[in-house]
Design a protein around this motif. Structure first.
Motif, PDB file in Angstrom:
ATOM      1  N   HIS A  85     -24.531  21.581 119.134  1.00  0.00           N
ATOM      2  CA  HIS A  85     -23.264  22.294 119.005  1.00  0.00           C
ATOM      3  C   HIS A  85     -23.016  22.683 117.547  1.00  0.00           C
ATOM      4  CE1 HIS A  85     -18.799  22.785 119.034  1.00  0.00           C
ATOM      5  NE2 HIS A  85     -19.179  23.545 120.036  1.00  0.00           N
ATOM      6  N   GLU A 129     -29.130  31.317 116.835  1.00  0.00           N
ATOM      7  CA  GLU A 129     -28.353  30.883 115.663  1.00  0.00           C
ATOM      8  C   GLU A 129     -29.189  30.951 114.382  1.00  0.00           C
ATOM      9  OE1 GLU A 129     -25.081  29.899 115.118  1.00  0.00           O
ATOM     10  OE2 GLU A 129     -24.669  30.685 117.103  1.00  0.00           O
ATOM     11  N   GLU A 193     -17.548  21.492 125.360  1.00  0.00           N
ATOM     12  CA  GLU A 193     -17.349  21.753 123.935  1.00  0.00           C
ATOM     13  C   GLU A 193     -17.744  23.191 123.571  1.00  0.00           C
ATOM     14  OE1 GLU A 193     -19.576  19.880 125.373  1.00  0.00           O
ATOM     15  OE2 GLU A 193     -21.382  19.535 124.180  1.00  0.00           O
ATOM     16  N   PHE A 194     -18.397  23.891 124.496  1.00  0.00           N
ATOM     17  CA  PHE A 194     -18.757  25.294 124.259  1.00  0.00           C
ATOM     18  C   PHE A 194     -17.643  26.192 124.801  1.00  0.00           C
ATOM     19  CE2 PHE A 194     -22.657  22.968 124.022  1.00  0.00           C
ATOM     20  CZ  PHE A 194     -23.340  23.592 122.995  1.00  0.00           C
ATOM     21  N   THR A 196     -17.319  29.003 126.427  1.00  0.00           N
ATOM     22  CA  THR A 196     -17.273  29.579 127.783  1.00  0.00           C
ATOM     23  C   THR A 196     -16.741  28.559 128.789  1.00  0.00           C
ATOM     24  OG1 THR A 196     -19.572  28.913 128.073  1.00  0.00           O
ATOM     25  CG2 THR A 196     -19.163  31.208 127.428  1.00  0.00           C
ATOM     26  N   LYS A 198     -15.132  25.783 128.127  1.00  0.00           N
ATOM     27  CA  LYS A 198     -13.763  25.400 127.769  1.00  0.00           C
ATOM     28  C   LYS A 198     -12.789  26.396 128.405  1.00  0.00           C
ATOM     29  CE  LYS A 198     -10.963  24.549 123.644  1.00  0.00           C
ATOM     30  NZ  LYS A 198     -10.982  24.491 122.168  1.00  0.00           N
ATOM     31  N   VAL A 215      -6.143  26.097 123.851  1.00  0.00           N
ATOM     32  CA  VAL A 215      -6.144  26.325 122.400  1.00  0.00           C
ATOM     33  C   VAL A 215      -7.565  26.641 121.944  1.00  0.00           C
ATOM     34  CG1 VAL A 215      -5.504  25.403 120.146  1.00  0.00           C
ATOM     35  CG2 VAL A 215      -4.294  24.625 122.194  1.00  0.00           C
ATOM     36  N   LEU A 216      -7.714  27.824 121.349  1.00  0.00           N
ATOM     37  CA  LEU A 216      -9.041  28.279 120.929  1.00  0.00           C
ATOM     38  C   LEU A 216      -9.054  28.618 119.442  1.00  0.00           C
ATOM     39  CD1 LEU A 216      -9.688  30.677 123.939  1.00  0.00           C
ATOM     40  CD2 LEU A 216     -10.774  28.454 123.589  1.00  0.00           C
ATOM     41  N   GLY A 217     -10.248  28.930 118.929  1.00  0.00           N
ATOM     42  CA  GLY A 217     -10.401  29.401 117.558  1.00  0.00           C
ATOM     43  C   GLY A 217     -10.400  30.927 117.541  1.00  0.00           C
ATOM     44  N   ASP A 218     -11.355  31.512 116.822  1.00  0.00           N
ATOM     45  CA  ASP A 218     -11.413  32.974 116.724  1.00  0.00           C
ATOM     46  C   ASP A 218     -11.862  33.618 118.039  1.00  0.00           C
ATOM     47  OD1 ASP A 218     -10.667  33.391 114.004  1.00  0.00           O
ATOM     48  OD2 ASP A 218     -12.604  32.528 113.395  1.00  0.00           O
ATOM     49  N   PRO A 221     -15.455  36.968 117.614  1.00  0.00           N
ATOM     50  CA  PRO A 221     -16.925  36.924 117.551  1.00  0.00           C
ATOM     51  C   PRO A 221     -17.549  37.368 118.884  1.00  0.00           C
ATOM     52  CG  PRO A 221     -16.014  34.911 116.615  1.00  0.00           C
ATOM     53  CD  PRO A 221     -14.879  35.638 117.290  1.00  0.00           C
ATOM     54  N   ARG A 223     -21.008  37.466 121.445  1.00  0.00           N
ATOM     55  CA  ARG A 223     -22.224  36.754 121.800  1.00  0.00           C
ATOM     56  C   ARG A 223     -22.960  37.502 122.918  1.00  0.00           C
ATOM     57  NH1 ARG A 223     -21.249  34.759 117.762  1.00  0.00           N
ATOM     58  NH2 ARG A 223     -21.073  32.567 117.169  1.00  0.00           N
ATOM     59  N   ILE A 257     -15.413  37.006 122.670  1.00  0.00           N
ATOM     60  CA  ILE A 257     -14.786  35.890 123.381  1.00  0.00           C
ATOM     61  C   ILE A 257     -13.562  36.406 124.137  1.00  0.00           C
ATOM     62  CG2 ILE A 257     -13.570  33.698 123.001  1.00  0.00           C
ATOM     63  CD1 ILE A 257     -15.678  33.729 120.486  1.00  0.00           C
ATOM     64  N   PHE A 283     -10.452  24.976 115.460  1.00  0.00           N
ATOM     65  CA  PHE A 283     -11.608  25.446 116.227  1.00  0.00           C
ATOM     66  C   PHE A 283     -12.342  26.597 115.535  1.00  0.00           C
ATOM     67  CE2 PHE A 283      -8.826  23.432 119.382  1.00  0.00           C
ATOM     68  CZ  PHE A 283      -9.693  22.447 119.806  1.00  0.00           C
ATOM     69  N   GLU A 288     -18.871  31.751 110.108  1.00  0.00           N
ATOM     70  CA  GLU A 288     -18.938  32.214 111.501  1.00  0.00           C
ATOM     71  C   GLU A 288     -20.114  33.182 111.670  1.00  0.00           C
ATOM     72  OE1 GLU A 288     -18.865  32.197 114.817  1.00  0.00           O
ATOM     73  OE2 GLU A 288     -16.753  31.592 114.708  1.00  0.00           O
ATOM     74  N   VAL A 289     -20.725  33.161 112.844  1.00  0.00           N
ATOM     75  CA  VAL A 289     -21.718  34.166 113.214  1.00  0.00           C
ATOM     76  C   VAL A 289     -20.945  35.258 113.957  1.00  0.00           C
ATOM     77  CG1 VAL A 289     -23.744  34.622 114.645  1.00  0.00           C
ATOM     78  CG2 VAL A 289     -23.598  32.488 113.338  1.00  0.00           C
TER      79      VAL A 289
HETATM   80  P1  GDP Z   1     -22.287  29.023 119.655  1.00  0.00           P
HETATM   81  O1  GDP Z   1     -22.415  30.511 119.710  1.00  0.00           O
HETATM   82  O2  GDP Z   1     -23.578  28.317 119.857  1.00  0.00           O
HETATM   83  O3  GDP Z   1     -21.568  28.545 118.455  1.00  0.00           O
HETATM   84  O4  GDP Z   1     -21.427  28.629 120.974  1.00  0.00           O
HETATM   85  P2  GDP Z   1     -19.897  28.227 121.174  1.00  0.00           P
HETATM   86  O5  GDP Z   1     -19.615  28.430 122.620  1.00  0.00           O
HETATM   87  O6  GDP Z   1     -19.608  26.880 120.617  1.00  0.00           O
HETATM   88  O7  GDP Z   1     -19.082  29.297 120.293  1.00  0.00           O
HETATM   89  C1  GDP Z   1     -19.151  30.666 120.570  1.00  0.00           C
HETATM   90  C2  GDP Z   1     -18.140  31.379 119.716  1.00  0.00           C
HETATM   91  O8  GDP Z   1     -16.827  31.046 120.161  1.00  0.00           O
HETATM   92  C3  GDP Z   1     -18.164  31.031 118.226  1.00  0.00           C
HETATM   93  O9  GDP Z   1     -17.994  32.228 117.511  1.00  0.00           O
HETATM   94  C4  GDP Z   1     -16.933  30.147 118.048  1.00  0.00           C
HETATM   95  O10 GDP Z   1     -16.394  30.181 116.731  1.00  0.00           O
HETATM   96  C5  GDP Z   1     -15.999  30.782 119.030  1.00  0.00           C
HETATM   97  N1  GDP Z   1     -14.863  29.954 119.471  1.00  0.00           N
HETATM   98  C6  GDP Z   1     -13.554  30.321 119.471  1.00  0.00           C
HETATM   99  N2  GDP Z   1     -12.801  29.324 119.937  1.00  0.00           N
HETATM  100  C7  GDP Z   1     -13.614  28.305 120.242  1.00  0.00           C
HETATM  101  C8  GDP Z   1     -13.401  26.994 120.776  1.00  0.00           C
HETATM  102  O11 GDP Z   1     -12.290  26.580 121.046  1.00  0.00           O
HETATM  103  N3  GDP Z   1     -14.519  26.219 120.977  1.00  0.00           N
HETATM  104  C9  GDP Z   1     -15.785  26.683 120.678  1.00  0.00           C
HETATM  105  N4  GDP Z   1     -16.833  25.904 120.912  1.00  0.00           N
HETATM  106  N5  GDP Z   1     -15.997  27.907 120.168  1.00  0.00           N
HETATM  107  C10 GDP Z   1     -14.941  28.716 119.944  1.00  0.00           C
END
Ligand code: GDP
Length: 333
Positions: A85, A129, A193-194, A196, A198, A215-218, A221, A223, A257, A283, A288-289
Motif C-alpha cells: 500500500h 507505481e 485500505e485501497f 476502490t 473503500k 472520508v477520502l483524500g484527493d 488523481p 488510475r 477517483i 488520506f 501523489e501520482v
Molecule cells: P495506489 O494507486 O496503488 O496508490 O492505490 P490506492 O487505491 O491506495 O489509491 C489510488 C488513488 O486514490 C491515489 O491517488 C490516492 O491518493 C487516492 N485516494 C483518495 N482518497 C483515498 C483514500 O481515502 N484512500 C486511498 N487508499 N486512496 C485515496
C-alpha cells in the motif's frame, strides 16, 4: 503425469486468492507462503482454498524461504508478497524496503542456492507505481515496457529495486524470471485500505442506511483500473511463454477517483454523491501520482492476453459484491 507445482508468496492477498483458484483449475499442486503467528487471514484463506498447502515463512527471512522452496520444489514461483500500500509505505518506509525490495532478492537467492536456477520459473510482481505519472515522463499512448521510471513513494522505489534485481538474475544467471508491470487491479478481494474498495464498501453501507458519508483524500488523481481476475491470468501466461521478459498489464483507459465514485453511487441509484463524501488531508500523500495509463499491446500480441472486465463492469461488480456481503450479514443475524 505428475502435477506441476507452484509456490505463491503473498497467497492470502488479493492476487494470491485469484491466482490460487486459477492454478488449481489448471491442475497445479499449489503451495502458499504464509507469514506471522496467528495470521488473521489464515482461517478465511483455508476455508476458501482447502487444497492449498500453506508453508510458514517471511520474505525477510532467507532461511525460511530456502525451506519453503525446498519443501514445495516449485516449477513456478509467483512472488506476490509485499508491503503493497502506497500510503502505508510513507509511514513504514524501512519495512517496505526490506519486504517489498530486498524480499525479492531473498526469493531469487532461495531459488538459486537450492540449485533450481534452471528449473523454477519466477514471476515478479512489478508495478505501474514505478513510473510515477510526472508530466515530463508521460507518454501519450500510455506507459509501456520501455518507459522511464520515476517512482514517487517508498513503495515504488522498493518495487523498482525488485524489478531490477529480477532482471539482473535473468541476465546474470540465465534464470527464467519475468516481471509483470501491472497497473491497478481491483475486485472482490481488494483490501479496504485501497480507494476502490473503500468507496464500494461505503456506498453499500450508505445505500443500506448504515453509514452517513465516506472520508477520502484527493479525488482528481487518475488510475488505469482493471479486474484482478483478468490480471492473474496474464501472470500465468508470462510463465508459460517461451522466454522470460517484462510485460505491462493494463486496460489502456484512465479514470479519476471522482469518476469511480460517481459510477459507484449511481449503481445504488444515487445521482448526486456530494452529500455523502467528505475530504481529509489524512488520506492525501506527501507525493501523489497524478495519472497512470498503461499500454498493454505487448502482452496482447505476444501472450494473447485479453481483458474481459470493463471499468464500468468492475465498479458494478464490486458494489454488488459489497451489497451482497451486507445482505449476508443481515440474514445471519
Ligand atoms: P495506489 O494507486 O496503488 O496508490 O492505490 P490506492 O487505491 O491506495 O489509491 C489510488 C488513488 O486514490 C491515489 O491517488 C490516492 O491518493 C487516492 N485516494 C483518495 N482518497 C483515498 C483514500 O481515502 N484512500 C486511498 N487508499 N486512496 C485515496
Amino acid at each position: 503425469m505428475t502435477k506441476k507445482r507452484a509456490l505463491v508468496t503473498g497467497v492470502t492477498g488479493q492476487d494470491g486468492n485469484h491466482l490460487a483458484s486459477l492454478l488449481q483449475d489448471e491442475g497445479y499442486e499449489v503451495y502458499g507462503l504464509i507469514r506471522g503467528q496467528n495470521n488473521p487471514k489464515r482461517a478465511e484463506f483455508e476455508a476458501r482454498h482447502p487444497h492449498v498447502r500453506l508453508v510458514e515463512g517471511d520474505l525477510t527471512d532467507p532461511a525460511a524461504l530456502i525451506r519453503a522452496v525446498d519443501l514445495s520444489d516449485p516449477d513456478e514461483l509467483y512472488n506476490l508478497g509485499a508491503v503493497s500500500h502506497v500510503g502505508y509505505s510513507f509511514k513504514n518506509p524501512s519495512l517496505t524496503e526490506s519486504v517489498t525490495g530486498k524480499g525479492v532478492l531473498n526469493v531469487l537467492e532461495a531459488v538459486r542456492v537450492t540449485g533450481r536456477s534452471e528449473r523454477t520459473r519466477v514471476y515478479q510482481a512489478s508495478t505501474s507505481e514505478m513510473f510515477g505519472g510526472l508530466d515530463y515522463n508521460r507518454p501519450g499512448a500510455g506507459y509501456d515496457e520501455d518507459s522511464l521510471f520515476h517512482p514517487r513513494s517508498p513503495y515504488g522505489v522498493a518495487k523498482l529495486y525488485g524489478h531490477w534485481i529480477s532482471r539482473n538474475y535473468r541476465e546474470s544467471y540465465g534464470m527464467f524470471v519475468s516481471c509483470g508491470i501491472l497497473f491497478n487491479h481491483e475486485g472482490e478481494f481488494r483490501g479496504p485500505e485501497f480507494v476502490t474498495r473503500k468507496i464500494t464498501q461505503a456506498v453499500a453501507r450508505i445505500a443500506r442506511g448504515m453509514q452517513e458519508y465516506v472520508v477520502l483524500g484527493d479525488l482528481w488523481p487518475k488510475r488505469d483500473w482493471g479486474y484482478a481476475g483478468d490480471y492473474v491470468r496474464g501472470m500465468w501466461k508470462m510463465l508459460q511463454h517461451d522466454r522470460p521478459d517484462d510485460f505491462v498489464l493494463a486496460t489502456g483507459e484512465t479514470h479519476s477517483i471522482e469518476e469511480f465514485l460517481s459510477l459507484a453511487f449511481r449503481t445504488v441509484g444515487i445521482d448526486d454523491w456530494t452529500p455523502y463524501v467528505k475530504q481529509d488531508a489524512a488520506f492525501m500523500r506527501p507525493a501523489e501520482v497524478d495519472i497512470l495509463l498503461g499500454n498493454p499491446a505487448k502482452a496482447e500480441e505476444q501472450l494473447g492476453w485479453v481483458r474481459e472486465v470493463s471499468f464500468e463492469k468492475l465498479v458494478e461488480l464490486m458494489v454488488r459484491h459489497d451489497l451482497d456481503a451486507l445482505a449476508g450479514l443481515e440474514s445471519a443475524r
